[in-house]
Design an enzyme around this catalytic site. Sequence first.
Site, PDB file in Angstrom:
ATOM      1  N   HIS A   1      42.090 -78.774  45.714  1.00 40.21           N
ATOM      2  CA  HIS A   1      43.148 -78.011  45.052  1.00 40.21           C
ATOM      3  C   HIS A   1      44.483 -78.738  45.191  1.00 40.21           C
ATOM      4  O   HIS A   1      45.256 -78.859  44.230  1.00 40.21           O
ATOM      5  CB  HIS A   1      43.263 -76.607  45.659  1.00 40.21           C
ATOM      6  CG  HIS A   1      42.203 -75.650  45.208  1.00 40.21           C
ATOM      7  ND1 HIS A   1      40.879 -75.875  45.395  1.00 40.21           N
ATOM      8  CD2 HIS A   1      42.303 -74.447  44.574  1.00 40.21           C
ATOM      9  CE1 HIS A   1      40.177 -74.861  44.915  1.00 40.21           C
ATOM     10  NE2 HIS A   1      41.034 -73.976  44.400  1.00 40.21           N
TER      11      HIS A   1
ATOM     12  N   HIS B   1      36.959 -23.584  28.039  1.00 35.36           N
ATOM     13  CA  HIS B   1      36.341 -24.838  27.602  1.00 35.36           C
ATOM     14  C   HIS B   1      34.837 -24.860  27.839  1.00 35.36           C
ATOM     15  O   HIS B   1      34.067 -25.302  26.990  1.00 35.36           O
ATOM     16  CB  HIS B   1      36.956 -26.017  28.370  1.00 35.36           C
ATOM     17  CG  HIS B   1      38.252 -26.499  27.800  1.00 35.36           C
ATOM     18  ND1 HIS B   1      38.339 -27.238  26.650  1.00 35.36           N
ATOM     19  CD2 HIS B   1      39.527 -26.352  28.243  1.00 35.36           C
ATOM     20  CE1 HIS B   1      39.600 -27.523  26.396  1.00 35.36           C
ATOM     21  NE2 HIS B   1      40.346 -27.006  27.351  1.00 35.36           N
TER      22      HIS B   1
ATOM     23  N   GLU C   1      43.251 -73.358  53.498  1.00 35.10           N
ATOM     24  CA  GLU C   1      42.041 -72.666  53.029  1.00 35.10           C
ATOM     25  C   GLU C   1      40.840 -73.611  52.938  1.00 35.10           C
ATOM     26  O   GLU C   1      39.791 -73.217  52.423  1.00 35.10           O
ATOM     27  CB  GLU C   1      42.313 -72.030  51.661  1.00 35.10           C
ATOM     28  CG  GLU C   1      43.366 -70.928  51.736  1.00 35.10           C
ATOM     29  CD  GLU C   1      43.551 -70.173  50.428  1.00 35.10           C
ATOM     30  OE1 GLU C   1      42.967 -70.594  49.406  1.00 35.10           O
ATOM     31  OE2 GLU C   1      44.252 -69.152  50.443  1.00 35.10           O
TER      32      GLU C   1
ATOM     33  N   TYR D   1      35.251 -41.876  21.317  1.00 40.65           N
ATOM     34  CA  TYR D   1      34.222 -40.837  21.303  1.00 40.65           C
ATOM     35  C   TYR D   1      34.875 -39.465  21.212  1.00 40.65           C
ATOM     36  O   TYR D   1      35.795 -39.145  21.978  1.00 40.65           O
ATOM     37  CB  TYR D   1      33.344 -40.909  22.553  1.00 40.65           C
ATOM     38  CG  TYR D   1      32.202 -39.924  22.471  1.00 40.65           C
ATOM     39  CD1 TYR D   1      31.086 -40.196  21.680  1.00 40.65           C
ATOM     40  CD2 TYR D   1      32.256 -38.695  23.114  1.00 40.65           C
ATOM     41  CE1 TYR D   1      30.056 -39.287  21.541  1.00 40.65           C
ATOM     42  CE2 TYR D   1      31.233 -37.773  22.996  1.00 40.65           C
ATOM     43  CZ  TYR D   1      30.130 -38.068  22.202  1.00 40.65           C
ATOM     44  OH  TYR D   1      29.116 -37.153  22.061  1.00 40.65           O
TER      45      TYR D   1
ATOM     46  N   GLU E   1      43.385 -32.681  37.086  1.00 38.82           N
ATOM     47  CA  GLU E   1      43.575 -33.219  35.742  1.00 38.82           C
ATOM     48  C   GLU E   1      44.869 -32.654  35.154  1.00 38.82           C
ATOM     49  O   GLU E   1      45.728 -33.390  34.667  1.00 38.82           O
ATOM     50  CB  GLU E   1      42.376 -32.828  34.876  1.00 38.82           C
ATOM     51  CG  GLU E   1      42.496 -33.258  33.424  1.00 38.82           C
ATOM     52  CD  GLU E   1      41.392 -32.655  32.560  1.00 38.82           C
ATOM     53  OE1 GLU E   1      41.187 -33.180  31.456  1.00 38.82           O
ATOM     54  OE2 GLU E   1      40.751 -31.664  32.968  1.00 38.82           O
ATOM     55  N   HIS E   2      45.006 -31.335  35.179  1.00 40.64           N
ATOM     56  CA  HIS E   2      46.221 -30.652  34.747  1.00 40.64           C
ATOM     57  C   HIS E   2      46.772 -29.859  35.929  1.00 40.64           C
ATOM     58  O   HIS E   2      46.022 -29.115  36.570  1.00 40.64           O
ATOM     59  CB  HIS E   2      45.947 -29.651  33.621  1.00 40.64           C
ATOM     60  CG  HIS E   2      45.127 -30.173  32.485  1.00 40.64           C
ATOM     61  ND1 HIS E   2      43.758 -30.022  32.418  1.00 40.64           N
ATOM     62  CD2 HIS E   2      45.493 -30.844  31.359  1.00 40.64           C
ATOM     63  CE1 HIS E   2      43.314 -30.566  31.297  1.00 40.64           C
ATOM     64  NE2 HIS E   2      44.333 -31.082  30.639  1.00 40.64           N
TER      65      HIS E   2
ATOM     66  N   GLN F   1      23.801 -42.081  23.435  1.00 41.20           N
ATOM     67  CA  GLN F   1      23.373 -43.016  22.398  1.00 41.20           C
ATOM     68  C   GLN F   1      24.568 -43.582  21.622  1.00 41.20           C
ATOM     69  O   GLN F   1      24.549 -44.747  21.190  1.00 41.20           O
ATOM     70  CB  GLN F   1      22.361 -42.365  21.457  1.00 41.20           C
ATOM     71  CG  GLN F   1      22.802 -41.106  20.754  1.00 41.20           C
ATOM     72  CD  GLN F   1      22.524 -39.836  21.557  1.00 41.20           C
ATOM     73  OE1 GLN F   1      22.443 -39.857  22.776  1.00 41.20           O
ATOM     74  NE2 GLN F   1      22.392 -38.728  20.839  1.00 41.20           N
TER      75      GLN F   1
ATOM     76  N   GLN G   1      41.820 -22.296  30.408  1.00 43.60           N
ATOM     77  CA  GLN G   1      41.103 -23.482  30.873  1.00 43.60           C
ATOM     78  C   GLN G   1      39.608 -23.186  31.024  1.00 43.60           C
ATOM     79  O   GLN G   1      38.757 -24.011  30.675  1.00 43.60           O
ATOM     80  CB  GLN G   1      41.681 -23.951  32.209  1.00 43.60           C
ATOM     81  CG  GLN G   1      41.325 -25.372  32.573  1.00 43.60           C
ATOM     82  CD  GLN G   1      41.905 -26.380  31.590  1.00 43.60           C
ATOM     83  OE1 GLN G   1      42.874 -26.098  30.905  1.00 43.60           O
ATOM     84  NE2 GLN G   1      41.304 -27.549  31.500  1.00 43.60           N
TER      85      GLN G   1
ATOM     86  N   ASN H   1      30.284 -35.103  27.610  1.00 44.55           N
ATOM     87  CA  ASN H   1      29.518 -34.386  28.625  1.00 44.55           C
ATOM     88  C   ASN H   1      29.048 -35.349  29.722  1.00 44.55           C
ATOM     89  O   ASN H   1      29.420 -36.525  29.755  1.00 44.55           O
ATOM     90  CB  ASN H   1      28.343 -33.638  27.990  1.00 44.55           C
ATOM     91  CG  ASN H   1      27.341 -34.571  27.318  1.00 44.55           C
ATOM     92  OD1 ASN H   1      27.269 -35.768  27.617  1.00 44.55           O
ATOM     93  ND2 ASN H   1      26.547 -34.033  26.403  1.00 44.55           N
TER      94      ASN H   1
ATOM     95  N   THR I   1      36.605 -30.368  32.656  1.00 44.28           N
ATOM     96  CA  THR I   1      38.041 -30.161  32.630  1.00 44.28           C
ATOM     97  C   THR I   1      38.483 -29.218  33.739  1.00 44.28           C
ATOM     98  O   THR I   1      37.709 -28.372  34.212  1.00 44.28           O
ATOM     99  CB  THR I   1      38.484 -29.629  31.255  1.00 44.28           C
ATOM    100  OG1 THR I   1      39.907 -29.668  31.176  1.00 44.28           O
ATOM    101  CG2 THR I   1      37.974 -28.215  31.019  1.00 44.28           C
TER     102      THR I   1
ATOM    103  N   ASP J   1      47.394 -29.778  25.537  1.00 47.01           N
ATOM    104  CA  ASP J   1      46.138 -29.998  24.819  1.00 47.01           C
ATOM    105  C   ASP J   1      46.390 -30.385  23.362  1.00 47.01           C
ATOM    106  O   ASP J   1      45.563 -31.073  22.754  1.00 47.01           O
ATOM    107  CB  ASP J   1      45.279 -28.734  24.852  1.00 47.01           C
ATOM    108  CG  ASP J   1      44.598 -28.522  26.195  1.00 47.01           C
ATOM    109  OD1 ASP J   1      44.548 -29.476  26.984  1.00 47.01           O
ATOM    110  OD2 ASP J   1      44.123 -27.396  26.437  1.00 47.01           O
TER     111      ASP J   1
END
Length: 451
Positions: free
Chosen positions: A441, A282, A436, A141, A348-349, A205, A279, A234, A257, A382
């Site tokens: 088994h 964004h 067990e 995506y 994240e960064h 979608q 940053q 998003n 981000t 990036d």
Amino acid sequence: MTIESNVERHYPVSQSSITIRDVRGLDPADIDLPRGDLDVDAALAVTLPVIQDVRTRGVEALMDYAERFDGIRPPSLRVPQRVLDDALSNLDPEVKAALEETIRRVRAVHHDQKRNEHTTTLAPGATVTERWIPVDRVGLYVPGGRAVYPSSVVMNAVAAQEAGVPSLAIASPPQRDHGGWPHPTILAAAALLGVPEVYAAGGAQAIAMFAHGIRNTDGSWICEPVAMVTGPGNIYVAAAKRALRGRVGIDSGAGPTEVAILVDDSANPGWVAADLISQAEHDVIAAAVLVTTSETFAHAVVDELEIQLLAVKHGDRIRQALRGPQSGILIVDDLDAGIQVVDAYAAEHLEIHTRDAAAVARRVKNAGAIFVGSYAPVSLGDYCAGSNHVLPTGGSARHTSGLSVQTFLRGVHLIEYDKEALAQVEPVVSTLANAEDLPAHGYAARIRRNA
């Protein structure tokens, strides 16, 4: 100045800048870290009906949502090869060269991430081999909206290609300004990477399309279902990935981000301010957090922000992001406290601008990617550092890695024992099976004893 122990102090700043909080004297574990309020669960209420509608109505649902959310119905769901070829032919030569260099660097780093098959011999005739097998098909995506992200095409596609994924598809929102196709730079990046399967679909979608697949009226596939979906988006994309996790694998439920910057008084306040601004560029909900051991430096950064904000292109968006609850400057007691704070934040960064930054970086445990020293800004990562920019957000770097070749590989064990090797460990199997209360088994191992 003296600070009352265990009391947080706030400094008033101008409306265009960022809040300073003095947390010296507080236990780092007790500091209320800057965080945005991203309610993915609430977005699910909107997302789930969309997913079901796409599953039920297929192409018509996708076209209706494109018209509703993107303002245009694409000429077709799948982008024709001629449109991809035209996008690449018309790509600005400088942009093409930049993408080619980015692809080269990202491919080199990800090529070295490959894992090799390994066999462990436990006894004569007893081996376990671990194979690494790529997933069969991946949906990538690529968001649209405020910015164009050909770099996200590169990061997702190259990692999957280096893992050996045999089938890749890209989805990106249709654009009114480009005849209902995704942005031509996105299409050109796909063509440059040799990914011919691109769909004009965005949002939840598109994730539903990847998860369930889309058929023609005759039952043939337009878009076959995928095994995994990756890529940023998003809140509705994040909600759709969360809702469909299990049916498909996902990289992570990425949120807004974020950058955290850890500095001492040796850093350059102008450079740090520029990194916070980059940053915040964004999105209005992007997070920009500075953790510093110096009160003087904190105010110097605010002064630099005021100067630099006068010249930036997206000033309103940046100011809103910097003023939001997800952003701020924290003044801490010392570097040890600063490391504890950035570990708790799990950015994240994470940028490190300190003396001996390399040593400090190796003390940090929690971050998606760490940018070491004053000459490694997040913007480098990036685009063309060679690292991957699809990274965990919202504190999930405490337990989740960024996108890599490993994202697309599954470890599968091959267990090979001959008769003598099984006989050697059959008592162990039987003992543990009885412990067990699963005696069948043990019998399944013993029955082979006299074969």
